[in-house]
Design a protein around this motif. Structure first.
Motif, PDB file in Angstrom:
ATOM      1  N   UNK A  23     -41.024  -8.452  15.463  1.00 17.40           N
ATOM      2  CA  UNK A  23     -41.651  -9.772  15.486  1.00 17.40           C
ATOM      3  C   UNK A  23     -42.452  -9.882  16.774  1.00 17.40           C
ATOM      4  N   UNK A  24     -43.753 -10.063  16.640  1.00 16.15           N
ATOM      5  CA  UNK A  24     -44.639 -10.199  17.787  1.00 16.15           C
ATOM      6  C   UNK A  24     -45.120 -11.640  17.855  1.00 16.15           C
ATOM      7  N   UNK A  25     -44.725 -12.326  18.919  1.00 16.61           N
ATOM      8  CA  UNK A  25     -45.047 -13.753  19.078  1.00 16.61           C
ATOM      9  C   UNK A  25     -44.575 -14.556  17.870  1.00 16.61           C
ATOM     10  N   UNK A  26     -43.397 -14.189  17.369  1.00 16.15           N
ATOM     11  CA  UNK A  26     -42.785 -14.911  16.260  1.00 16.15           C
ATOM     12  C   UNK A  26     -43.224 -14.477  14.883  1.00 16.15           C
ATOM     13  N   UNK A  27     -44.252 -13.611  14.781  1.00 15.96           N
ATOM     14  CA  UNK A  27     -44.768 -13.174  13.495  1.00 15.96           C
ATOM     15  C   UNK A  27     -44.353 -11.732  13.217  1.00 15.96           C
ATOM     16  N   UNK A  28     -43.785 -11.455  12.041  1.00 16.29           N
ATOM     17  CA  UNK A  28     -43.371 -10.073  11.726  1.00 16.29           C
ATOM     18  C   UNK A  28     -44.575  -9.164  11.510  1.00 16.29           C
ATOM     19  N   UNK A  29     -44.493  -7.943  12.019  1.00 12.98           N
ATOM     20  CA  UNK A  29     -45.539  -6.964  11.752  1.00 12.98           C
ATOM     21  C   UNK A  29     -45.487  -6.554  10.288  1.00 12.98           C
ATOM     22  N   UNK A  30     -46.656  -6.395   9.705  1.00 14.32           N
ATOM     23  CA  UNK A  30     -46.712  -5.956   8.317  1.00 14.32           C
ATOM     24  C   UNK A  30     -46.164  -4.539   8.202  1.00 14.32           C
ATOM     25  N   UNK A  31     -45.328  -4.315   7.207  1.00 14.16           N
ATOM     26  CA  UNK A  31     -44.821  -2.971   6.976  1.00 14.16           C
ATOM     27  C   UNK A  31     -44.381  -2.837   5.516  1.00 14.16           C
ATOM     28  N   UNK A  32     -44.396  -1.582   5.042  1.00 12.37           N
ATOM     29  CA  UNK A  32     -43.937  -1.312   3.684  1.00 12.37           C
ATOM     30  C   UNK A  32     -43.205   0.013   3.654  1.00 12.37           C
ATOM     31  N   UNK A  33     -42.240   0.115   2.757  1.00 12.37           N
ATOM     32  CA  UNK A  33     -41.446   1.331   2.623  1.00 12.37           C
ATOM     33  C   UNK A  33     -42.299   2.448   2.035  1.00 12.37           C
ATOM     34  N   UNK A  34     -42.256   3.616   2.692  1.00 17.96           N
ATOM     35  CA  UNK A  34     -42.997   4.793   2.217  1.00 17.96           C
ATOM     36  C   UNK A  34     -42.077   5.713   1.435  1.00 17.96           C
ATOM     37  N   UNK A  35     -40.866   5.900   1.928  1.00 22.68           N
ATOM     38  CA  UNK A  35     -39.923   6.783   1.256  1.00 22.68           C
ATOM     39  C   UNK A  35     -38.910   7.337   2.224  1.00 22.68           C
ATOM     40  N   UNK A  36     -38.216   8.388   1.804  1.00 25.51           N
ATOM     41  CA  UNK A  36     -37.227   9.016   2.670  1.00 25.51           C
ATOM     42  C   UNK A  36     -37.919   9.815   3.769  1.00 25.51           C
ATOM     43  N   UNK A  37     -37.181  10.068   4.842  1.00 25.91           N
ATOM     44  CA  UNK A  37     -37.755  10.771   5.989  1.00 25.91           C
ATOM     45  C   UNK A  37     -38.089  12.210   5.636  1.00 25.91           C
ATOM     46  N   UNK A  38     -39.226  12.671   6.149  1.00 30.47           N
ATOM     47  CA  UNK A  38     -39.643  14.047   5.941  1.00 30.47           C
ATOM     48  C   UNK A  38     -40.395  14.509   7.169  1.00 30.47           C
TER      49      UNK A  38
END
Length: 314
Positions: A186-201
């Motif tokens: 959360x930057x200045x109260x706003x969540x950074x946009x993010x989305x799940x890509x998958x398992x770690x590789x």
């Protein structure tokens, strides 16, 4: 008499080649009295070194090619028509080229571009252990053409061991407030946009275990991947439940306020990184450079990761 002069010429040419092998481009030419030609080679070398920020791997290859070309040219070149310089003068010219080349290389690494190795895994999946990247040094004084942006990957001294370097991503600047909830920044109260890509590789294949996930995170104009390994207990929240912030940061609106003139940094391997969550901000004046591109990469079994050469650091 001619034969003797020929022997002297061949001996000097041999010395010129040996000097060219051990010194910057152009030094061998000075031994043959062709210092103007040698100066042209030398200036071309300096130009290529200064342009590494823009040319990347291609520029590094061109530097090697230019160095080899200068050696071949010195081997095939006839001595100056005005005769060979004295041994003392030839030695002075060779030393002058050597010292000038070393000074130019130091200035280039100090003010323009410098290579750095990635010693650990805290920046995976963006930077892998064994990567070597070029860092833009113009973000430092006296140049400092532009401020360090949020999302940039920077090199700076380890706050506890200044003789060592850290590589982390800037997520906040002075005046910002930072918090982390369930892995979301959360930057200045706003969540950074993010989305799940998958398992770690990794570059060597899928990682062990099924509790590791990668997300694409967006910060400003930058899109990059971050890693969350749920096996690490310190993933949690920031600041902790008691609301206390690291030294130098002040609690504010449920997060930690970054002082003016400092940067808040995180590793992209979020659950396996020693960063600002533990020791606070990084003074902007201590930043050594901003990562630009990978120009070499060596895997754990000493194999070259050819596919990573030339990749921009996002």
């Amino acid at each position: 008499m001619v034969g003797e002069e020929g022997k002297v010429g061949w001996r000097r040419r041999t010395v010129a080649v040996l000097v060219a092998l051990c010194t910057p481009a152009g030094a061998g030419h000075g031994v043959l009295g062709r210092w103007q030609r040698g100066l042209a080679w030398f200036l071309a070398l300096l130009l290529l070194q200064a342009s590494l920020l823009f040319t990347g791997v291609a520029g590094a290859v061109l530097i090697v090619v230019l160095q080899l070309g200068s050696i071949i040219d010195a081997a095939l070149l006839r001595p100056s028509s005005r005769g060979l310089p004295s041994t003392g003068r030839a030695a002075v010219l060779a030393v002058a080229f050597l010292l000038s080349g070393q000074a130019a290389a130091r200035l280039n690494r100090r003010f323009i571009a410098e290579p750095f190795w990635v010693p650990g895994s805290s920046m995976e999946p963006t930077l892998l252990q064994g990567d070597q990247f070029v860092a833009d040094r113009t973000v430092r004084t006296p140049w400092q053409w532009q401020p360090i942006e949020r999302g940039s990957i920077i090199v700076f001294p380890d706050p506890q061991k200044p003789e060592q370097d850290f590589v982390k991503r800037v997520v906040a600047r002075g005046g910002d407030t930072v918090a982390i909830r369930n892995g979301v920044v959360l930057l200045n109260g706003q969540p950074l946009e993010r989305k799940l890509v998958g398992s770690c590789e990794s570059a060597e294949g899928p990682t062990e275990g099924g509790d590791c996930e990668e997300y694409e995170e967006v910060l400003g104009s930058r899109r990059y991947r971050v890693r969350h390994d749920l096996a690490f207990a310190h993933e949690g929240r920031f600041p902790a439940e008691d609301g206390r912030c690291p030294q130098g940061l002040e609690p504010k609106d449920g997060g930690c306020a970054v002082p003016v003139g400092q940067l808040f940094v995180l590793g992209d391997n979020r659950t396996n990184s020693y960063d600002s969550r533990f020791w606070g901000g990084v003074p902007e004046l201590s930043v050594k450079g901003v990562a630009v591109s990978v120009h070499f990469s060596l895997g754990p079994d000493w194999h070259v990761r050819w596919e990573r050469l030339g990749q921009p650091v996002r």
